[in-house]
Write an enzyme that holds these catalytic residues in place. Structure first.
Site, PDB file in Angstrom:
ATOM      1  N   THR A 280     -11.323 -42.573  -3.311  1.00 46.11           N
ATOM      2  CA  THR A 280     -10.590 -43.241  -2.239  1.00 46.11           C
ATOM      3  C   THR A 280     -10.735 -42.505  -0.912  1.00 46.11           C
ATOM      4  O   THR A 280     -10.726 -41.277  -0.870  1.00 46.11           O
ATOM      5  CB  THR A 280      -9.102 -43.348  -2.607  1.00 46.11           C
ATOM      6  N   THR A 312      -6.350 -36.837  -7.155  1.00 47.15           N
ATOM      7  CA  THR A 312      -5.360 -36.198  -8.022  1.00 47.15           C
ATOM      8  C   THR A 312      -5.931 -34.970  -8.714  1.00 47.15           C
ATOM      9  O   THR A 312      -7.030 -35.008  -9.264  1.00 47.15           O
ATOM     10  CB  THR A 312      -4.855 -37.201  -9.072  1.00 47.15           C
ATOM     11  N   ARG A 439      27.426 -44.478 -24.469  1.00 52.36           N
ATOM     12  CA  ARG A 439      28.253 -44.797 -23.306  1.00 52.36           C
ATOM     13  C   ARG A 439      29.340 -45.806 -23.663  1.00 52.36           C
ATOM     14  O   ARG A 439      29.065 -46.866 -24.235  1.00 52.36           O
ATOM     15  CB  ARG A 439      27.372 -45.356 -22.187  1.00 52.36           C
ATOM     16  N   GLU A 533      -6.066 -46.130 -10.308  1.00 53.33           N
ATOM     17  CA  GLU A 533      -7.096 -46.646 -11.222  1.00 53.33           C
ATOM     18  C   GLU A 533      -7.359 -48.131 -10.971  1.00 53.33           C
ATOM     19  O   GLU A 533      -7.591 -48.900 -11.896  1.00 53.33           O
ATOM     20  CB  GLU A 533      -6.710 -46.419 -12.698  1.00 53.33           C
TER      21      GLU A 533
END
Length: 560
Positions: A280, A312, A439, A533
């Site tokens: 990119t 990355t 909960r 991706e």
């Protein structure tokens, strides 16, 4: 009121066959509108982006529904049947809605779709599979399952691998995940070292080069299982570590010289060096054909000049797979691109500068992000960085073929991203189930409320179906097929991860929005999946819709 179908599975399969025929007819009509002289026209495709996007999503929902129902066997559990039929009913309605609007746009007769939508057998199936009572029953089953939904039929070796990596994710990855996310740390050696020992970086490398993949075929299913297991522990700190060596290994196998394969594949399999993928660029995003990073030929190699972004793991990596323009003629588009392997030292932290003895410089700065912390995505600046001829993928014969080598790697990368999405979904679903049991609100456990159970049912149905679809597409990839289907499963699983993590966070209420809650991390991590991706829009338009229309016209595929 519609009666319950006597055989809901048979009813679903029959309806999906008819819906597939309706889909193919709509796809052909759109392809004819977007073509000239029997071939697709880029100009006309661009004019029909909205319709093409809807077609791609209809294809994703339809294929997933088919995969979910096809997975049902005589020994399938009642919950498996409930979830597969729930997804098929809701996805079927979604596909009908998309095709209805598409046919309106195309001026096609609406009666075939109306007859499908109003079929009493289909209405009965929808009520039996997705009505309030069905949601309640499925929700109770999911609440009792601890997230064990959509189980794939595995042989002993695959089952053992899945179990081993799930245990590693739970015992080693998950305890470190919050600190890595909260403090924006780099993936530590305490995770990398054992993963190297487990062979995780060599899943796509043939055994003859030191990896674990068979020499005569692929094993995409193993990669999917391992990725999903690690992503459940942490998307950024473990689940995404395999993607980059997956892409580079496949590119080397597709176009590398024998010498390059012998040199790089054993090292990648060992995780030394770690690698990153630099595709990119700031001005081009997913437009690979428009990339501008220049590679200028010099004595003995090339000099790189320009910028990359969203690379990355670039800091920690010791080698970068860089897609660069080796032919200065921009009119060549993707045919002027090549892949160069840039070697560099491994750096910790959020920025680095590498200065070569030859005078070139590579600098990087990590981009602050809301999630997906641990691996860090970098902005990169190349200033006359020297790359020797030996590091051009494919050598002299590989010049101009970088786009194709990159795409060879992306099929596996997209499959793996779907698996990452499934891992995040599984973590979120299990967290939601446990919290809803613990909960207490208005005097009773959260799970005792019908709406909670309906949410759990839909979350479970999405995860189960995405897992089944990933498994079936992995089998296609192992046969050398499934390029478009890999994009479809990524499209669906990544959007589904956003939906499932959103509902998991919602069930946690205010605690879900607190950083100390794991579901807050799942939510922000899931959001990136539809972007990298192959961004959702690019995949839908340039790969999926284009491939569907080429199939409809019966022409050879040309998509990325």
């Amino acid at each position: 009121m519609p009666q319950n179908p006597q055989d809901p599975i048979a009813t679903a399969r029959s309806f999906l066959v008819r819906l597939r025929a309706a889909f193919e007819a709509s796809a052909l009509a759109l392809a004819q509108r977007c073509s000239a002289g029997g071939k697709l026209s880029g100009r006309k495709l661009d004019a029909e982006q909205v319709a093409s996007f809807e077609l791609a999503w209809a294809a994703a929902d339809l294929l997933a529904a088919e995969a979910g129902v096809a997975s049902l066997r005589a020994d399938s559990s009642e919950m498996d049947q409930q979830l597969a039929l729930l997804f098929a009913a809701e996805a079927g309605d979604a596909v009908l809605g998309r095709l209805h609007m598409l046919d309106l746009e195309l001026g096609r007769p609406r009666e075939p779709l109306r007859s499908l939508r109003d079929d009493p057998a289909w209405e009965a199936l929808c009520l039996a599979a997705a009505g309030a009572q069905a949601l309640d029953a499925a929700g109770r089953a999911v609440a009792a399952s601890d997230g064990e939904v959509g189980q794939l039929a595995l042989d002993e070796s695959h089952a053992m691998a899945q179990d081993a990596f799930r245990r590693f994710a739970a015992d080693v990855v998950a305890p470190q995940a919050e600190a890595i996310h909260r403090h924006n740390l780099t993936v530590p050696e305490s995770l990398l070292r054992p993963l190297r020992e487990m062979g995780v970086f060599g899943l796509s490398v043939p055994q003859q080069y030191g990896g674990s993949a068979p020499d005569d075929r692929e094993d995409a299913l193993l990669m999917v299982l391992v990725t999903e297991a690690l992503s459940e522990g942490s998307l950024a700190a473990a689940g995404s570590l395999i993607t980059r060596p997956e892409i580079l290994s496949r590119a080397l196998l597709a176009g590398g010289t024998r010498e390059q394969q012998a040199h790089w594949l054993p090292r990648l399999a060992a995780g030394d060096p770690l690698c990153a993928i630099a595709i990119t660029e700031p001005d081009y995003g997913s437009d690979v054909a428009g990339l501008a990073l220049r590679a200028t030929r010099v004595q003995g190699g090339w000099r790189l000049g320009g910028a990359k972004t969203w690379c990355t793991f670039a800091g920690k990596a010791g080698v970068l797979m860089v897609v660069a323009r080796t032919d200065p003629d921009r009119a060549l588009g993707h045919k002027g691109l090549s892949v160069l392997l840039v070697e560099k030292p491994s750096f910790e932290g959020h920025d680095f500068v590498y200065r070569q003895p030859e005078g070139g410089t590579l600098s990087g700065r990590a981009i602050p992000t809301i999630g997906y912390r641990g691996m860090h995505s970098f902005d990169l600046s190349f200033e006359d960085l020297f790359v020797p001829d030996a590091n051009v993928l494919g050598g002299e014969a590989g010049l101009g073929k970088g786009f194709y080598y990159t795409m060879a790697g992306m099929v596996g990368g997209r499959m793996q991203t779907a698996a990452r999405a499934c891992g995040v979904m599984r973590a979120a679903l299990r967290a939601a189930i446990r919290y809803s049991h613990d909960r207490k609100v208005f005097g009773q456990a959260l799970v005792e409320f019908p709406l909670t159970r309906a949410k759990l049912a839909r979350m479970g149905a999405r995860l189960a179906t995405c897992r089944q679809l990933a498994g079936s597409v992995a089998a296609l990839v192992d046969r050398g097929e499934g390029r478009m289907e890999a994009s479809l499963v990524k499209l669906l699983a990544c959007r589904s991860a956003e939906m499932v993590t959103r509902e998991a966070l919602q069930l946690h209420g205010g605690m879900g929005y607190a950083e100390e809650s794991a579901v807050s991390r799942y939510f922000v991590d899931a959001r990136v999946l539809s972007i990298f991706e192959g961004a959702e829009e690019t995949l839908a338009l340039k790969v999926v819709a284009r491939s569907l229309m080429e199939r409809a016209l019966g022409v050879a595929p040309t998509g990325a």
